[in-house]
Write a protein that holds these residues in place. Structure first.
Motif, PDB file in Angstrom:
ATOM      1  N   PHE A  83       0.855  -1.197   0.000  1.00  0.00           N
ATOM      2  CA  PHE A  83       0.000   0.000   0.000  1.00  0.00           C
ATOM      3  C   PHE A  83       0.892   1.249   0.000  1.00  0.00           C
ATOM      4  N   LYS A 139      -1.184   6.508   2.324  1.00  0.00           N
ATOM      5  CA  LYS A 139      -1.474   6.191   3.733  1.00  0.00           C
ATOM      6  C   LYS A 139      -1.342   7.452   4.585  1.00  0.00           C
ATOM      7  N   GLU A 149      -1.041  -4.565  11.720  1.00  0.00           N
ATOM      8  CA  GLU A 149      -0.887  -3.253  12.356  1.00  0.00           C
ATOM      9  C   GLU A 149      -1.826  -2.974  13.523  1.00  0.00           C
ATOM     10  N   ASN A 155       6.354   0.022   7.634  1.00  0.00           N
ATOM     11  CA  ASN A 155       7.434  -0.963   7.785  1.00  0.00           C
ATOM     12  C   ASN A 155       8.813  -0.269   7.779  1.00  0.00           C
TER      13      ASN A 155
END
Ligand code: L3W
Length: 445
Positions: free
Chosen positions: A71, A76, A186, A221
């Protein structure tokens, strides 16, 4: 084994944005060395422009998330709820527990300051006031180095209040996990950070709206955040234009690709996108060991589908691997050789997934042990006619939409694909258990 970085001696920030600082150093741990290698230049650039400009640069660069799902980080970030004067958080997902994956460990152990600079810039862009590095508990050295780096940065006004004399303040903490794979998800990670049991939460709301302590939170990440400082230094167009290896590729930037299994030279390499699995295995990992032949490979972690020798000319990229019937995941290939029996191998993976289920939803809590039970029976010579069909039924019942999170569907990927490509190995064990005559009689019914 020390990983190899390809053209290590000649790497620059423009050619190897993730690992170039390791061209002449095994690790860069102190501020002085980091600053001599353009350390915190990118942070200064960011602090001299608006948070929105910084966010837009990352958005235009298109950094696809490197935790496994791809993603885009910029999108985000832009989904963060608007500021309301309350706290906002940035969390680094460093809970690297995906089997066969060891890329974030290298980045944190050897380049802790580069991760922190990426976090400072990201926090500035999204207006975060505090950050957490949620790190796998077994990564003791990485946690120590990150903690020491944060202490040195605090003493030098690079973490804490009014960083470098600006209005930007950011506290950063290292939080060690206690060994649960599900914390890589998450929302389970956020629950754990809050001191709760690590069960995933329902999405939506996504963490950007209601994350840690109910406040807007971004979870990225390690490798994703490691890209940020080079992009701010050189711009989004540079990132987009980074050379590609041949082949059709959709993903900008470079990636830490890797390979493990019975190859001659297992390791990690920062490579442009565009290499095929064959090239990664043969040219970088030195090919299969003498006397070994490749039978199957997992593109990036245990929660991806097996592919076979027929798929070796697939480019290892998000879209191309998906078209081949798997997922790129973390991009660290696990190679299986002809001598390995698929039934015990898959059983082993499923034992891992059953143990790591949080137990919250019934299909996952009860379905995964059932799969292990059937696989164990087949492997122990106690298989029954119809067992493979039961396993296939399980892969349908534990699929996306039928479980609370991606854990059980991820567990079904290697099982489903092992049956798809290697069903005769399952059938042969069952036939040995029940007798060929019973199989024949059943087939004639
Ligand atoms: C806002 C939307 N945000 C998606 C965000 C989402 C998440 C990311 C990916 O994990 C694989 C799994 C494991 N509005 C959004 C949105 N997002 N739609 O994008 O989301 P998604 O749903 O595609 O994937 P996922 O369920 O989070 C999928 C692996 O990721 N995984 C991750 C482990 C990572 C680590 C690590 O980084 N150290 O351990 C865990 O499950 O392979 O199959 O951020 O919020 N409409």
């Amino acid at each position: 084994r020390i990983p190899i970085y390809g053209d290590r001696a000649t790497a620059t920030s423009e050619t190897k944005p993730l690992t170039w600082r390791l061209a002449h150093h095994d690790a860069v741990l102190d501020l002085a060395t980091y600053e001599s290698l353009r350390g915190f230049e990118a942070l200064k650039i960011a602090l001299n422009q608006s948070p929105d400009d910084t966010l837009n640069t990352i958005k235009e660069a298109v950094v696809k998330g490197r935790g496994g799902a791809g993603f885009p980080a910029g999108i985000k970030w832009s989904l963060m709820a608007p500021p309301d004067g309350g706290p906002r958080y940035l969390v680094c997902n460093a809970d690297e527990m995906e089997p066969g994956t060891f890329k974030d460990r290298l980045l944190m152990e050897r380049l802790p300051l580069q991760l922190i600079e990426g976090m400072l810039i990201s926090a500035y862009a999204i207006g975060a006031t505090a950050g957490y590095i949620f790190i796998r508990g077994e990564y003791i050295l990485a946690a120590e180095r990150l903690t020491a780096a944060i202490e040195e940065l605090k003493a030098n006004n690079l973490v804490g209040d009014n960083i470098l004399g600006s209005d930007f303040s950011f506290d950063l903490h290292v939080h060690t996990g206690a060994g649960r794979y599900i914390c890589g998800e998450e929302t389970a990670l956020i629950n754990c950070l809050e001191g709760r049991r690590a069960n995933p939460r329902t999405k939506p709301p996504f963490p950007q709206v209601a994350g840690a302590w109910g406040r807007p939170t971004v979870v990225n990440n390690v490798e994703t955040l490691h890209n940020v400082s080079a992009i701010i230094l050189h711009g989004s167009k540079w990132y987009q234009d980074l050379p590609k290896a041949k082949g059709v590729v959709e993903t900008p930037g470079t990636k830490l690709f890797g390979c493990s299994g019975l190859v001659n030279d297992p390791g990690l390499w920062e490579l442009p996108f565009g290499y095929t699995a064959r090239e990664i295995i043969e040219d970088f990992a030195g090919g299969m060991q003498e006397g070994r032949t490749l039978k199957a490979w997992l593109p990036g972690g245990a929660s991806t589908d097996f592919l076979t020798a027929e798929h070796l000319d697939t480019v290892v990229d998000f879209d191309t691997i998906q078209k081949a019937g798997s997922r790129m995941g973390t991009g660290l290939l696990m190679v299986v050789d002809e001598e390995q029996d698929m039934v015990p191998l898959v059983r082993n993976l499923e034992i891992f997934f059953q143990r790591e289920s949080c137990g919250w939803c019934t299909p996952c809590r009860d379905g995964l042990p059932w799969g292990v039970k059937i696989l164990t029976a087949i492997n122990d010579g106690e298989g029954q006619i119809g067992d493979v069909e039961k396993l296939e039924g399980l892969t349908r019942d534990l699929w996306i939409g039928k479980t609370f999170c991606a854990h059980a569907p991820g567990a079904m990927e290697p099982l489903m694909s092992a049956i798809k490509y290697f069903r005769p190995e399952f059938d042969q064990k069952i036939a040995q258990a029940v007798g060929e005559d019973v199989i024949e009689a059943a087939a004639n019914q």
